[in-house]
Design a protein around this motif. Structure first.
Motif, PDB file in Angstrom:
ATOM      1  N   ARG B  52       0.801  -1.275   0.046  1.00 24.94           N
ATOM      2  CA  ARG B  52       0.064   0.036  -0.218  1.00 24.94           C
ATOM      3  C   ARG B  52       0.868   1.341  -0.232  1.00 24.94           C
ATOM      4  O   ARG B  52       0.267   2.303  -0.542  1.00 24.94           O
ATOM      5  CB  ARG B  52      -0.861  -0.148   1.136  1.00 24.94           C
ATOM      6  CG  ARG B  52      -2.065  -0.911   1.059  1.00 24.94           C
ATOM      7  CD  ARG B  52      -3.080  -1.046   2.335  1.00 24.94           C
ATOM      8  NE  ARG B  52      -3.483   0.286   2.583  1.00 24.94           N
ATOM      9  CZ  ARG B  52      -4.854   0.597   1.501  1.00 24.94           C
ATOM     10  NH1 ARG B  52      -5.365  -0.179   1.090  1.00 24.94           N
ATOM     11  NH2 ARG B  52      -5.193   1.860   2.392  1.00 24.94           N
ATOM     12  N   PHE B  57      -1.291   4.220  -0.945  1.00 27.40           N
ATOM     13  CA  PHE B  57      -2.561   4.376  -0.482  1.00 27.40           C
ATOM     14  C   PHE B  57      -2.094   4.712   1.286  1.00 27.40           C
ATOM     15  O   PHE B  57      -2.998   5.107   2.162  1.00 27.40           O
ATOM     16  CB  PHE B  57      -3.531   3.126  -0.544  1.00 27.40           C
ATOM     17  CG  PHE B  57      -3.784   2.738  -1.606  1.00 27.40           C
ATOM     18  CD1 PHE B  57      -4.520   3.540  -2.469  1.00 27.40           C
ATOM     19  CD2 PHE B  57      -3.047   1.857  -2.290  1.00 27.40           C
ATOM     20  CE1 PHE B  57      -5.019   3.241  -3.589  1.00 27.40           C
ATOM     21  CE2 PHE B  57      -3.590   1.427  -3.709  1.00 27.40           C
ATOM     22  CZ  PHE B  57      -4.394   2.177  -4.398  1.00 27.40           C
ATOM     23  N   ASP B  58      -1.106   4.179   1.548  1.00 28.84           N
ATOM     24  CA  ASP B  58      -0.436   4.620   2.779  1.00 28.84           C
ATOM     25  C   ASP B  58       0.719   5.240   2.762  1.00 28.84           C
ATOM     26  O   ASP B  58       1.367   5.023   1.759  1.00 28.84           O
ATOM     27  CB  ASP B  58      -0.390   3.403   3.727  1.00 28.84           C
ATOM     28  CG  ASP B  58      -1.593   2.683   4.316  1.00 28.84           C
ATOM     29  OD1 ASP B  58      -2.542   3.642   4.604  1.00 28.84           O
ATOM     30  OD2 ASP B  58      -1.685   1.675   4.324  1.00 28.84           O
ATOM     31  N   PRO B  77      -1.696   8.352  -5.105  1.00 32.05           N
ATOM     32  CA  PRO B  77      -1.941   7.142  -5.799  1.00 32.05           C
ATOM     33  C   PRO B  77      -2.038   7.203  -7.387  1.00 32.05           C
ATOM     34  O   PRO B  77      -1.431   6.724  -8.179  1.00 32.05           O
ATOM     35  CB  PRO B  77      -3.140   6.241  -5.338  1.00 32.05           C
ATOM     36  CG  PRO B  77      -3.228   6.695  -3.930  1.00 32.05           C
ATOM     37  CD  PRO B  77      -2.793   8.206  -3.937  1.00 32.05           C
ATOM     38  N   ASN B  78      -2.772   8.390  -7.783  1.00 32.60           N
ATOM     39  CA  ASN B  78      -3.037   8.577  -9.156  1.00 32.60           C
ATOM     40  C   ASN B  78      -1.949   9.418  -9.626  1.00 32.60           C
ATOM     41  O   ASN B  78      -1.977   9.751 -11.099  1.00 32.60           O
ATOM     42  CB  ASN B  78      -4.302   9.524  -9.220  1.00 32.60           C
ATOM     43  CG  ASN B  78      -4.604  10.935  -8.425  1.00 32.60           C
ATOM     44  OD1 ASN B  78      -3.470  11.197  -7.758  1.00 32.60           O
ATOM     45  ND2 ASN B  78      -5.468  11.478  -8.277  1.00 32.60           N
ATOM     46  N   VAL B  82       2.023   3.262 -11.154  1.00 33.23           N
ATOM     47  CA  VAL B  82       1.873   1.898 -10.512  1.00 33.23           C
ATOM     48  C   VAL B  82       0.353   1.677 -10.655  1.00 33.23           C
ATOM     49  O   VAL B  82      -0.437   2.384 -10.227  1.00 33.23           O
ATOM     50  CB  VAL B  82       2.463   2.071  -8.992  1.00 33.23           C
ATOM     51  CG1 VAL B  82       2.180   0.972  -8.307  1.00 33.23           C
ATOM     52  CG2 VAL B  82       3.919   2.367  -8.940  1.00 33.23           C
ATOM     53  N   ASN B  83       0.203   0.353 -10.692  1.00 35.13           N
ATOM     54  CA  ASN B  83      -1.317  -0.060 -10.777  1.00 35.13           C
ATOM     55  C   ASN B  83      -1.473  -1.294  -9.830  1.00 35.13           C
ATOM     56  O   ASN B  83      -0.632  -2.159  -9.516  1.00 35.13           O
ATOM     57  CB  ASN B  83      -2.049  -0.280 -11.999  1.00 35.13           C
ATOM     58  CG  ASN B  83      -2.201   1.077 -12.851  1.00 35.13           C
ATOM     59  OD1 ASN B  83      -1.533   1.254 -13.940  1.00 35.13           O
ATOM     60  ND2 ASN B  83      -3.036   1.674 -12.439  1.00 35.13           N
ATOM     61  N   THR B  84      -2.729  -1.429  -9.231  1.00 38.54           N
ATOM     62  CA  THR B  84      -2.687  -2.161  -8.279  1.00 38.54           C
ATOM     63  C   THR B  84      -4.000  -3.355  -8.572  1.00 38.54           C
ATOM     64  O   THR B  84      -4.982  -2.969  -9.330  1.00 38.54           O
ATOM     65  CB  THR B  84      -3.438  -2.044  -7.009  1.00 38.54           C
ATOM     66  OG1 THR B  84      -2.405  -0.827  -6.487  1.00 38.54           O
ATOM     67  CG2 THR B  84      -3.307  -2.781  -5.778  1.00 38.54           C
TER      68      THR B  84
END
Lengths: 264, 491
Positions: B52, B57-58, B77-78, B82-84
């Motif tokens: 994360r 996200f963190d 994140p945007n 990197v994609n999750t």
């Protein structure tokens, strides 16, 4: 010996009696008075009069205006609150939610009286801003009803779906527009239902803040208190139709939302 | 082979939530471009938090995360390439397959034709051609999984993060997806960072495995290295089955454990305490007397291609995987090749506790306060030349010893400690956070509320999470004064 046994049909009898006595009969009575004249003859005069009389139409428009404004303000206030409560990283979100819902535990007239005093202090005389005061009081009164369904809808919304939006490159406004709002439509609709309909008919608030303008509720009340049952009934019937249409409309949207949820 | 380039570099990353316990402690990690890296560890080890933090996200509490050499640790994140792939896929239920996959592409404002082309290409990659118009809610778990992967890789990320992405699938589907993910990784050439608690999954799929426990990296290596050369007992125990024994080096490439002496290939100084790891499949059953150990078969368990056989050699128990079926009660010999004995130097950092002297009472000793407990210690243990004069502690030359506030390190051996389920009996109370079976006893790690670990050996079987108290071996504990920073030297 055969055991004594109640089947479903027999069990439903008390409820059926209740329905007939307190739902179907009153409805028929309202419809009967709505579509008859003073002499008991069938007539559409009341119906036509409602839509041609500038006074009743004015009341309808005024009621609609109040209801729409109150609903929109409630929605705009409640959504961010519900979002922060549901998605924020607070350990005690339910306690915070309680703070917003707590006023509902206090008697309605007492709350409005208290708010009235505050408004009088601020404005000097309540009579200067009857419309504004009505809106303020109604928003205050109905806000919890908007927050609750929104909070529930947002809590149910999986946070990783929101994160997926950011992950794919969306900014907060984009995530809000294309993910959060569409996925909380059922919550928004039930919030609107909870606020819009009472806001259209609740004339007690108007009375209490000395707003002498009629809304639908007060109009019905005034006809009945002057023994004009026919006109009072037709307005009730028309309002019922409005509510009915709205209920059917929201039901459809809610059903669609639920189906989607079930399939996930 | 092409030259490897570091794509993600984590430098001294620390993460704590709400300023409480560290979930990640001082973590440094390099991930090379194009690698399939697996973060492997038990639940709560911090692997998802690492993922994360890479995803954005963190945010790390301390330290930095570099991507291609530039610090991304504070980017949203945007803003990261990197994609999750989320654990429960997190597909948008109100959008169809096409709109889900096109979500990221539309934000990049590609033309409709380009988006169409990319979507159909990626659907081909995940074997779901023609699924564009399907509603997400009509897809099976496996299909949703593929769409989630498609939605992420269509954006051509520099790094693809997969958070326990296969755990929601049933066993057969999971096996299939493991192989598919691996071949997808080969075709795409993107760096994959995969999080799992399933060691088998990690061994099957990864180029490199990072084993984590308690927010710390235990070992980084290829699946073979991790399996064959575990860096510590935790890794040996967590990855695959192992027999672990306490022992000591008895000579050059000779170690004594399990009641006998073995030749091995690891060289440590004679007398050093060690732990020996032997994989069950590396033990050969021979005729009694022909191996290093003799023992009696206690139980066998058929596993389809082999038998799990337990052999009791004196007080030590050995798990053996063999092809023949031995009857319980049968006497057998066990043989292990030197190459198959993995020696791990004994971790001397355990059971060291820092405390502070807080007073002296004649007749009782120095009062030392530790984080979890406090005790009186005979003054001679810390000041060998001291004596007591009029109730005060004096040195050899009669001077008063300035003991107040001095730091002390205390330590004890795991075999000297004792455990009890009666909280009043022990000196400290904590929960069992891990345990291993070591030949003839269990080694327990007990963690207190202050996040301090105590390692104690015990013959009885306790359970993970049990609340126990530890009776410290006060007589056998070692104490030493910690060197203070010598300020006098400066002037």
């Amino acid at each position: 010996m055969k055991n004594f046994h109640l089947d479903r049909r027999q069990l439903s009898v008390p409820y059926l009696i209740y329905l007939v006595l307190f739902v179907v009969m009153p409805l028929l009575v309202v419809l009967y008075y709505g579509f008859t004249d003073d002499d008991g003859n069938i007539s559409f005069t009341n119906f036509i009069v409602f839509f041609t009389n500038s006074k009743t139409m004015g009341t309808l428009v005024y009621s609609l205006a109040i209801a729409v404004i109150v609903t929109v303000i409630c929605l705009l206030l409640a959504y961010p609150v519900a979002y922060i409560l549901a998605k924020g990283k607070y350990a005690r979100k339910h306690s915070f939610l309680m703070i917003f819902v707590l006023p509902m535990w206090i008697n309605f007239t007492l709350r409005i009286t208290a708010l009235k005093e505050i408004l009088t202090m601020l404005e000097g005389n309540l009579a200067y801003h009857p419309f504004l005061n009505t809106v303020i009081c109604m928003v205050y009164d109905f806000l919890p009803f908007m927050i609750m369904p929104l909070f529930n809808a947002l809590t149910k919304l999986d946070s990783s779906i929101i994160e997926a939006g950011y992950d794919l490159g969306a900014t907060f406004p984009q995530v809000l527009k294309s993910i959060i709002l569409p996925l909380t439509v059922p919550g928004i609709i039930s919030g609107i239902t909870m606020v819009f309909l009472p806001a259209m008919t609740n004339y007690v608030v108007l009375d209490m803040v000395y707003n002498s303008t009629y809304i639908m509720g007060s109009l019905i009340g005034s006809y009945f208190s002057s023994y004009d049952w026919n006109n009072g009934s037709i307005i009730s019937a028309i309002l019922l139709m409005f509510i009915g249409f709205f209920a059917i409309f929201t039901e459809r949207i809610l059903n669609r939302g639920e189906k989607e949820e079930q399939r996930i | 082979m092409e030259k490897t380039k570091t794509i993600i570099k984590m430098n001294n990353v620390r993460k704590s939530f709400d300023g409480k316990i560290n979930v990640i402690e001082n973590l440094s990690l390099d991930i090379n471009e194009g690698e399939f890296v697996t973060l492997l560890g038990p639940s709560g080890c911090g692997k998802t938090t690492i993922l994360r933090m890479i995803g954005g996200f963190d945010k790390p509490t301390e330290g930095e995360i570099l991507l291609d050499g530039s610090d991304i640790s504070m980017l949203a994140p945007n803003e990261r390439p990197v994609n999750t792939v989320f654990q429960k896929y997190a597909l948008f239920p109100h959008l169809n397959v096409y709109d889900n996959i096109a979500f990221g592409l539309k934000l990049k404002q590609l033309t409709k034709a380009e988006i169409d082309r990319k979507v159909s290409e990626v659907l081909e990659l995940v074997d779901l051609e023609g699924f564009e118009k399907r509603s997400i809610t009509t897809l099976s778990g496996g299909q949703q999984q593929r769409i989630a992967i498609a939605r992420a890789v269509v954006n051509e990320p520099r790094v693809l993060l997969l958070d326990e992405s296969l755990s929601a699938l049933d066993y057969k589907m999971r096996k299939e997806m493991q192989l598919e993910l691996k071949s997808m990784h080969k075709r795409l050439g993107i760096t994959f960072i995969f999080v799992t608690h399933d060691q088998e999954e990690a061994l099957t799929m990864s180029d490199k495995i990072v084993v984590l426990a308690d927010g710390k990296v235990q070992q980084v290596g290829t699946p073979e290295e991790i399996y064959n050369e575990p860096a510590n007992v935790f890794v040996a125990d967590f990855i695959g089955e192992s027999n672990i024994f306490n022992g000591v080096m008895t000579g050059k490439m000779k170690a004594a454990f399990a009641g006998t002496e073995f030749n091995c290939v690891d060289d440590y100084e004679t007398g050093k305490k060690i732990e020996a790891v032997i994989r069950p499949e590396d033990v050969t059953v021979v005729k009694p007397g022909e191996g290093q150990l003799n023992g009696e078969v206690t139980s066998t368990d058929f596993k389809g291609t082999f038998y799990i056989t337990f052999v009791q050699c004196g007080q030590y128990e050995m798990e053996v995987h063999c092809l023949e079926n031995y009857r319980p009660g049968e006497t057998v010999g066990l043989h292990v090749l030197p190459d198959n004995i993995h020696i791990i130097p004994y971790d001397t950092s355990i059971n060291n506790f820092e405390g502070m002297i807080d007073g002296f009472v004649d007749g009782k000793g120095l009062f030392i306060v530790f984080r979890d407990f406090s005790m009186f210690v005979d003054a001679h243990r810390l000041y060998p030349d001291s004596s007591v004069s009029r109730g005060r502690l004096i040195g050899q030359d009669g001077e008063h010893i300035d003991y107040q506030g001095k730091k002390v390190m205390a330590s004890f051996q795991p075999e000297d400690g004792d455990m009890s389920d009666d909280a009043k009996k022990g000196d400290i109370v904590g929960n069992i956070v891990s345990f291993y079976y070591i030949g003839d006893h269990y080694s327990y790690t007990i963690r207190t509320d202050n996040e301090i670990d105590y390692v104690v050996d015990d013959e009885d079987l306790w359970n993970y999470g049990d609340k126990v108290s530890v009776i410290l071996p006060k007589k056998k504990m070692k104490y030493r004064l910690l060197e203070e920073q010598k300020q006098e030297v400066a002037d």
